[in-house]
Design an enzyme around this catalytic site. Structure first.
Site, PDB file in Angstrom:
ATOM      1  N   GLY A  15       5.785  -6.303   8.673  1.00  0.00           N
ATOM      2  CA  GLY A  15       4.501  -6.713   8.109  1.00  0.00           C
ATOM      3  C   GLY A  15       3.488  -5.597   7.971  1.00  0.00           C
ATOM      4  O   GLY A  15       2.331  -5.839   7.627  1.00  0.00           O
ATOM      5  N   ILE A  26     -12.710   1.038  13.085  1.00  0.00           N
ATOM      6  CA  ILE A  26     -13.441   2.273  13.414  1.00  0.00           C
ATOM      7  C   ILE A  26     -14.824   2.235  12.749  1.00  0.00           C
ATOM      8  O   ILE A  26     -14.927   2.043  11.538  1.00  0.00           O
ATOM      9  CB  ILE A  26     -12.673   3.509  12.926  1.00  0.00           C
ATOM     10  N   GLY A  72      -5.048  -4.801  10.592  1.00  0.00           N
ATOM     11  CA  GLY A  72      -4.696  -5.942  11.426  1.00  0.00           C
ATOM     12  C   GLY A  72      -5.852  -6.910  11.554  1.00  0.00           C
ATOM     13  O   GLY A  72      -7.016  -6.548  11.372  1.00  0.00           O
ATOM     14  N   GLU A  88     -18.322  -2.400   6.751  1.00  0.00           N
ATOM     15  CA  GLU A  88     -17.677  -1.551   7.759  1.00  0.00           C
ATOM     16  C   GLU A  88     -16.163  -1.712   7.744  1.00  0.00           C
ATOM     17  O   GLU A  88     -15.415  -0.749   7.910  1.00  0.00           O
ATOM     18  CB  GLU A  88     -18.220  -1.885   9.151  1.00  0.00           C
ATOM     19  N   LYS A 119     -10.696   4.261  -0.184  1.00  0.00           N
ATOM     20  CA  LYS A 119     -11.499   4.455   1.024  1.00  0.00           C
ATOM     21  C   LYS A 119     -12.212   5.806   0.998  1.00  0.00           C
ATOM     22  O   LYS A 119     -13.380   5.917   1.376  1.00  0.00           O
ATOM     23  CB  LYS A 119     -10.603   4.339   2.253  1.00  0.00           C
TER      24      LYS A 119
END
Length: 437
Positions: A189, A138, A304, A131, A207
């Site tokens: 970053g 998401i 993140g 996932e 993706k």
């Protein structure tokens, strides 16, 4: 209560450390939700001494992630190393062959080697969950793989790279250049020291190839994606888009056509009133168009430590809830042997047409020459505007054209003709205008 699920984590960077911290902090809650304890019993990373903000003293330490993958003392191998080859690939393959469940956030690995790894998982009767590999926190993988049963997907598209969306958002909001935004993204970053993989669209393409397989039941075809990045987007494009009622986003788009499956990654103008145009900063969004449900839009943090860790822990929890003898669903929605060969479609016409920005010589006949080339390619123009180029060169003008629905081939033919005619003083800019929800 069932026996504890023993978890080995390979890679203790931002995401791996977040996974360990959250699992430790939320241990009691996860036990209630899963009906068993979830325990990190082993880890692998290069630096033992680094402070990661979590107590790992009770976990066995492996210098070699492949050795961790082989260990009989884990039930789930969590790969957070990254990279399509090397230790990540070897360790995941080893874990699956040893009958271990695997959780990974590695889109590059899955894009290139997902099918053979899925075959091993299916043969061994274990789960390969990923996932976190697409759109961070998401739940788009689970949505496509499990939640849309009975629906036929016609198109899936979205903002899949937070770095690019951050840069484009700031360019519009603050009127600063691509280069300035990129430097700031690196400082904060959001972008790597070498940002090529993100800004040229490769990350989005990896993706998208995974989403395409899930959406349309085809074999992964990451090498058959039309690819453009955002490095050539200028303030002139941003301003022109706003004046025309659009916003520029880097989209990954996959859709079913009469001639096959079309996959493309490129800067796109979307109507400012559309929902996806309101997705700003490092946020990701994925839209799925189906015959029964209609259009579904999923939006949230796309990168993140915490966002990705949330997806990883969700995958671990799914494994914890499964029971011995349970028949696991296929990795890509259907068994690998039943995935259809990928048939690449021709780049078709796009609803809403194209935005074309041309920097031309300011002389008599140029405007007519541009219009003639468009007519020769059977391109119908919605609008054509001539204005100052925005530079200090009085000998230049900018011509902005918006076409009605047409084809990629027709646009390229017209632009190539204009270039050969010697009408341009700079490279032309072509951006698709996408129908968006």
């Amino acid at each position: 209560m069932a026996e504890a699920l023993r978890i080995g984590i390979a890679g203790l960077g931002t995401v791996g450390a977040s996974v360990a911290r959250v699992m430790q902090a939320k241990a009691a809650e996860l036990t209630r939700q899963c009906g068993r304890d979830l325990v990190v019993t082993a880890v692998s990373a290069r630096d033992r001494s680094r402070d990661r903000g979590v107590d790992l003293s009770g976990a066995a330490w492996f210098e070699d992630p492949v050795a961790l993958a082989k260990s009989a003392d884990i039930d789930v191998f969590v790969e957070l190393i990254g990279g399509e080859e090397g230790p990540a690939r070897t360790a995941v393959k080893t874990a699956l062959e040893a009958g271990r469940h695997v959780v990974t956030a590695n889109k590059a690995l899955l894009s290139k080697h997902g099918l053979p790894l899925a075959e091993i998982a299916e043969k061994k009767g274990v789960l390969l969950n990923y996932e976190a590999a697409v759109a961070g926190g998401i739940p788009v993988i689970k949505t496509l793989r499990e939640s849309l049963a009975g629906n036929s997907v016609s198109r899936v598209f979205g903002i899949l790279n937070g770095t690019c969306n951050y840069i484009l958002t700031r360019m519009e909001a603050e009127g600063i250049s691509f280069e300035a935004c990129l430097k700031d993204a690196q400082r904060l970053g959001y972008a790597e020291a070498d940002p090529t993989f993100d800004i040229e669209g490769n990350d989005t393409a990896h993706k998208l190839s995974i989403l395409t397989s899930l959406a349309f039941g085809t074999r992964i075809a990451s090498n058959d994606i039309y690819l453009e990045g955002i490095s050539n987007i200028t303030q002139a494009d941003i301003r022109a888009a706003a004046e025309l009622g659009y916003r520029i986003k880097l989209l990954g788009v996959a859709q079913k056509t009469e001639s096959g499956i079309e996959q493309r990654v490129h800067p796109t103008m979307v109507p400012t009133a559309s929902v996806i145009a309101q997705v700003h900063g490092v946020t990701n969004a994925v839209a799925i168009e189906t015959d029964i449900l209609g259009e579904l839009l999923l939006s949230g943090p796309g990168a993140g430590g915490n966002a990705t860790a949330s997806a990883v822990i969700g995958d671990i929890a799914d494994i914890a809830k499964s029971r011995p003898g349970f028949q696991h669903g296929p990795v890509f929605g259907r068994p690998v042997k039943e995935l259809k060969p990928y048939k690449k479609a021709q780049m078709r016409s796009h609803a809403g047409g194209y935005f074309i920005r041309l920097t031309v010589h300011d002389r008599t006949g140029v405007f007519a020459g541009v219009a003639r080339r468009m007519a020769d390619s059977d391109i119908s123009l919605e609008s054509i505007v001539q204005q100052s180029a925005g530079s200090e060169k009085p000998s230049e003008k900018t011509v902005v054209l918006v076409t009605h629905e047409t084809t990629e081939a027709a646009v390229r033919k017209a632009v190539d003709g204009i270039t050969r005619d010697g009408l341009l003083t700079d490279k032309p800019q072509v951006i698709r205008i996408e129908r968006a929800g």
